[in-house]
Structures are given as C-alpha cells and as structure tokens.
Design a protein around this motif. Structure first.
Motif, PDB file in Angstrom:
ATOM      1  N   ASN A 191      42.384 123.425   7.118  1.00 44.32           N
ATOM      2  CA  ASN A 191      41.351 122.413   7.370  1.00 44.32           C
ATOM      3  C   ASN A 191      40.424 122.198   6.186  1.00 44.32           C
ATOM      4  N   ALA A 192      40.790 122.716   5.013  1.00 43.21           N
ATOM      5  CA  ALA A 192      39.890 122.644   3.861  1.00 43.21           C
ATOM      6  C   ALA A 192      40.692 122.538   2.565  1.00 43.21           C
ATOM      7  N   VAL A 193      40.008 122.089   1.517  1.00 37.51           N
ATOM      8  CA  VAL A 193      40.619 121.993   0.190  1.00 37.51           C
ATOM      9  C   VAL A 193      39.611 122.498  -0.842  1.00 37.51           C
ATOM     10  N   SER A 194      40.116 122.932  -1.975  1.00 38.88           N
ATOM     11  CA  SER A 194      39.223 123.367  -3.049  1.00 38.88           C
ATOM     12  C   SER A 194      39.889 123.148  -4.396  1.00 38.88           C
ATOM     13  N   TRP A 195      39.040 122.848  -5.391  1.00 36.24           N
ATOM     14  CA  TRP A 195      39.500 122.721  -6.772  1.00 36.24           C
ATOM     15  C   TRP A 195      38.572 123.508  -7.679  1.00 36.24           C
ATOM     16  N   THR A 196      39.142 124.188  -8.655  1.00 37.28           N
ATOM     17  CA  THR A 196      38.374 124.937  -9.646  1.00 37.28           C
ATOM     18  C   THR A 196      38.758 124.453 -11.034  1.00 37.28           C
ATOM     19  N   LEU A 197      37.750 124.173 -11.860  1.00 41.02           N
ATOM     20  CA  LEU A 197      37.967 123.764 -13.245  1.00 41.02           C
ATOM     21  C   LEU A 197      37.380 124.837 -14.154  1.00 41.02           C
ATOM     22  N   MET A 198      38.137 125.232 -15.188  1.00 44.56           N
ATOM     23  CA  MET A 198      37.678 126.239 -16.146  1.00 44.56           C
ATOM     24  C   MET A 198      37.926 125.753 -17.565  1.00 44.56           C
ATOM     25  N   GLU A 199      36.932 125.901 -18.417  1.00 37.92           N
ATOM     26  CA  GLU A 199      37.069 125.429 -19.790  1.00 37.92           C
ATOM     27  C   GLU A 199      38.004 126.306 -20.599  1.00 37.92           C
ATOM     28  N   ASN A 200      38.468 125.785 -21.725  1.00 35.44           N
ATOM     29  CA  ASN A 200      39.196 126.568 -22.714  1.00 35.44           C
ATOM     30  C   ASN A 200      38.178 127.464 -23.424  1.00 35.44           C
ATOM     31  N   LYS A 201      38.272 128.772 -23.196  1.00 36.21           N
ATOM     32  CA  LYS A 201      37.270 129.691 -23.749  1.00 36.21           C
ATOM     33  C   LYS A 201      37.339 129.789 -25.268  1.00 36.21           C
ATOM     34  N   SER A 202      38.476 129.449 -25.836  1.00 31.00           N
ATOM     35  CA  SER A 202      38.605 129.511 -27.294  1.00 31.00           C
ATOM     36  C   SER A 202      37.886 128.351 -27.968  1.00 31.00           C
ATOM     37  N   THR A 203      38.044 127.152 -27.421  1.00 24.95           N
ATOM     38  CA  THR A 203      37.443 125.978 -28.038  1.00 24.95           C
ATOM     39  C   THR A 203      36.043 125.681 -27.515  1.00 24.95           C
ATOM     40  N   LYS A 204      35.697 126.208 -26.309  1.00 24.32           N
ATOM     41  CA  LYS A 204      34.366 126.014 -25.709  1.00 24.32           C
ATOM     42  C   LYS A 204      33.996 124.526 -25.628  1.00 24.32           C
ATOM     43  N   THR A 205      34.904 123.739 -25.093  1.00 29.26           N
ATOM     44  CA  THR A 205      34.680 122.304 -24.992  1.00 29.26           C
ATOM     45  C   THR A 205      34.221 121.871 -23.606  1.00 29.26           C
ATOM     46  N   GLY A 206      34.003 122.811 -22.698  1.00 31.23           N
ATOM     47  CA  GLY A 206      33.546 122.476 -21.368  1.00 31.23           C
ATOM     48  C   GLY A 206      34.671 121.973 -20.480  1.00 31.23           C
ATOM     49  N   VAL A 207      34.362 121.735 -19.210  1.00 33.59           N
ATOM     50  CA  VAL A 207      35.365 121.215 -18.284  1.00 33.59           C
ATOM     51  C   VAL A 207      35.553 119.723 -18.530  1.00 33.59           C
ATOM     52  N   PRO A 208      36.646 119.141 -18.058  1.00 31.96           N
ATOM     53  CA  PRO A 208      36.851 117.699 -18.238  1.00 31.96           C
ATOM     54  C   PRO A 208      35.683 116.885 -17.686  1.00 31.96           C
ATOM     55  N   ALA A 209      35.373 115.778 -18.374  1.00 35.63           N
ATOM     56  CA  ALA A 209      34.242 114.945 -17.974  1.00 35.63           C
ATOM     57  C   ALA A 209      34.541 114.139 -16.714  1.00 35.63           C
ATOM     58  N   PHE A 210      35.833 113.834 -16.484  1.00 30.66           N
ATOM     59  CA  PHE A 210      36.219 113.011 -15.334  1.00 30.66           C
ATOM     60  C   PHE A 210      37.405 113.662 -14.643  1.00 30.66           C
ATOM     61  N   PHE A 211      37.349 113.682 -13.308  1.00 32.74           N
ATOM     62  CA  PHE A 211      38.360 114.383 -12.527  1.00 32.74           C
ATOM     63  C   PHE A 211      38.576 113.629 -11.222  1.00 32.74           C
ATOM     64  N   ARG A 212      39.818 113.175 -10.980  1.00 36.42           N
ATOM     65  CA  ARG A 212      40.131 112.465  -9.733  1.00 36.42           C
ATOM     66  C   ARG A 212      41.115 113.280  -8.909  1.00 36.42           C
ATOM     67  N   THR A 213      40.842 113.423  -7.623  1.00 39.06           N
ATOM     68  CA  THR A 213      41.691 114.189  -6.730  1.00 39.06           C
ATOM     69  C   THR A 213      42.036 113.357  -5.498  1.00 39.06           C
ATOM     70  N   ALA A 214      43.034 113.817  -4.742  1.00 37.10           N
ATOM     71  CA  ALA A 214      43.447 113.110  -3.534  1.00 37.10           C
ATOM     72  C   ALA A 214      43.789 114.106  -2.438  1.00 37.10           C
ATOM     73  N   VAL A 215      43.508 113.709  -1.186  1.00 41.78           N
ATOM     74  CA  VAL A 215      43.778 114.551  -0.017  1.00 41.78           C
ATOM     75  C   VAL A 215      44.441 113.697   1.055  1.00 41.78           C
ATOM     76  N   LEU A 216      45.529 114.202   1.622  1.00 40.12           N
ATOM     77  CA  LEU A 216      46.178 113.538   2.755  1.00 40.12           C
ATOM     78  C   LEU A 216      45.969 114.375   4.002  1.00 40.12           C
ATOM     79  N   LEU A 217      45.362 113.758   5.028  1.00 35.74           N
ATOM     80  CA  LEU A 217      45.071 114.437   6.287  1.00 35.74           C
ATOM     81  C   LEU A 217      45.928 113.889   7.414  1.00 35.74           C
TER      82      LEU A 217
END
Length: 293
Positions: A191-217
């Motif tokens: 009954n739930a969904v989750s997403w985790t974003l993690m940066e590249n620790k070597s380049t330290k560029t942060g997580v992506p600026a834009f992120f699109r996801t989809a859920v089918l119920l």
C-alpha cells in the motif's frame, strides 16, 4: 542555535536527515517567506490538488502531481489509477546541495472508509545508477623489522620497512532506489511506495535537480482514497546551518476522486488499459530543469 561560522569552517558534510515535510524540522526558525506554511486542500475543491508541497529556503524543494488518470487495468476491467509525480530540488546559493533524499507515499481509504488501493507497479523500481565515475586508489601497507649482524662481539643493527602497495579501481555513481512497500501492517497487498536518491560521493554534485516517478494502483471500487506522504533530505553542512526552512507543519494528504476526468498533461492515456502502459516511459531524471512537454 547553530554557529553562523559553520558555513566557512570547512567542516564538510554532515549526513543528518532534515525533515522537510510530514514531521518536525528542528532548525532555527526562519528561511524565506513562505517556508514555514503547510499546504492544504482547497475547501472549495479539496480533491487532487496538483501542488503537493513546496518549501523555499537555501534549497527549494517542490513536488507536484503532474498527471492523475483514473480508469481500468485492461479492457475496461478492474478499476485502476495512474499517478505521476515530479520533484524539483533547486539550490538558491552557490555551493549548496542535497546529499540524499527520501520520498514516501502511503495510500489509504478516505476517512477510514472504502477499500484500500493496492500498489501494482512503480517507476523507477529497484536500483539504478547515473553518471558513474571511476578512479584508481593506491593503498600501502608497511611493517618494520630489525636487521642486525654480529661482528667482533658487537651487534650492528637497524630497521627496515617492508611495504606492499595495492592498486584498485573504485567506482561511484548517483543512485536512485525505488521500492513497493507494505506499511502500517504486516500482511496483505502493498500500500506504499518509496524512492531514495543519493549523490555521487566522489564528485559531490548533489542529487538530480528533477525527478519524475509513476505509480499504478489497483482499486476495488470507485470510492475516494487518499495519500499521505513525507519527504526527507540530508543537506551539506553549509545548507544545514543556513535556515533551510522554518519549522514546518504537516501538509494535508492528497484526496483522489476516481470520478474526475484524466489530466493528460504529459500525454493522452488509454484509460481502459492503464496496465499496458510502460511506466518507464514516464520516468525522467535530469540534473537540470526538465523541458515541459
């Protein structure tokens, strides 16, 4: 209260979850105008607000419901709903970034009545990597031993250091993990969904600026249902001590009404065959601002 000199102290990153939505934010009060208010459902039209939440501060964080499509899984049979979310992470000052982020959505009956939606598919699902980098590391291990010789009754001695150098290639990447979850109980359909974003620790560029996801119920009927959510981030040290946001109340859950028409913002959907849609075609990740379709 945090020391204002932390930004220039060179302390590096402190990976501490900074609650942005759905729970208390234990930073000093402040931030930009509008950073501390909750997003509520419009009393005149409470269903399916598109602006799910937004917070403005040293780093802006937004989430919108881009598309909501009510229909059926296949050939007009079995009620279903497709939801497309878009997230935006925008630093407002140079050098600020989000190290990691977690988005969690829980689907439940409206006001405790009706049936509970079942999560069938999500995108992205599993572990995906972006912008992979490689580097070579050299590790040297050493040990000292005594070197000596007996001559004319006396010992001439010294030490020698034996060293072994091992070279290895390491890889790192920006990582996204998507999962279908069961929350609030230890039985039944997810009954739930989750997403985790993690940066590249070597380049330290942060997580992506834009992120699109989809859920089918999958739904049992056409009764209203809702989605509660929380989004957490870990920020770099400078951002953490820069009044990211004011203390944030809980946002209203999103109310979904299966009688409402499809939004069709990204494309026109076949509402009788939502189960046939490849959700990966809707998924999008960029390090810049996505171009509107």
């Amino acid at each position: 209260m945090a020391d204002n000199n932390a930004e220039s102290s060179g302390l590096g990153e402190l990976e501490v979850d900074e609650g942005l939505f759905g729970f208390d934010l234990d930073l000093e009060e402040g931030g930009d105008d509008g950073s501390g208010f909750r997003f509520q459902n419009d009393p005149a039209r409470p269903q399916q607000r598109s602006n799910i939440t937004e917070r403005k501060g040293a780093i802006d964080v937004r989430c919108v419901g881009k598309d909501v499509i009510h229909g059926y899984l296949k050939s007009g049979d079995e009620p279903a709903t497709l939801i497309v979310y878009e997230f935006q992470f925008d630093p407002r000052k140079p050098g600020r970034r989000i190290i990691s982020g977690d988005a969690n959505f829980l689907f439940s009956p409206r006001n405790g009545g009706g049936s509970e939606p079942e999560v069938l598919k999500i995108a992205p699902k599993g572990r995906m990597t972006l912008v992979q980098t490689r580097q070579t590391e050299s590790i040297t291990n050493g040990a000292e031993g005594k070197l000596g010789a007996a001559q004319f009754g006396a010992e001439l001695g010294g030490t020698v250091k034996w060293e072994k150098t091992v070279s290895r290639e390491t890889t790192d990447a920006t990582t996204i993990v998507g999962t279908i979850d069961t929350k609030g109980r230890n039985y039944g359909a997810p009954n739930a969904v989750s997403w985790t974003l993690m940066e590249n620790k070597s380049t330290k560029t942060g997580v992506p600026a834009f992120f699109r996801t989809a859920v089918l119920l999958k739904r049992e009927d056409d009764s209203e249902f809702e989605s509660s959510f929380d989004i957490k981030v870990s920020a770099d040290m400078a951002s953490r001590f820069a009044s990211l946001f004011g203390k944030t109340p809980i946002d209203d859950p999103i109310i979904y009404d299966p009688s409402m028409p499809p939004t069709n913002k990204l494309r026109k959907y076949d509402t009788d065959n939502l189960g046939e849609i490849d959700l990966q075609e809707l998924n999008l990740v960029t390090f810049g601002t996505a171009t509107e379709k």
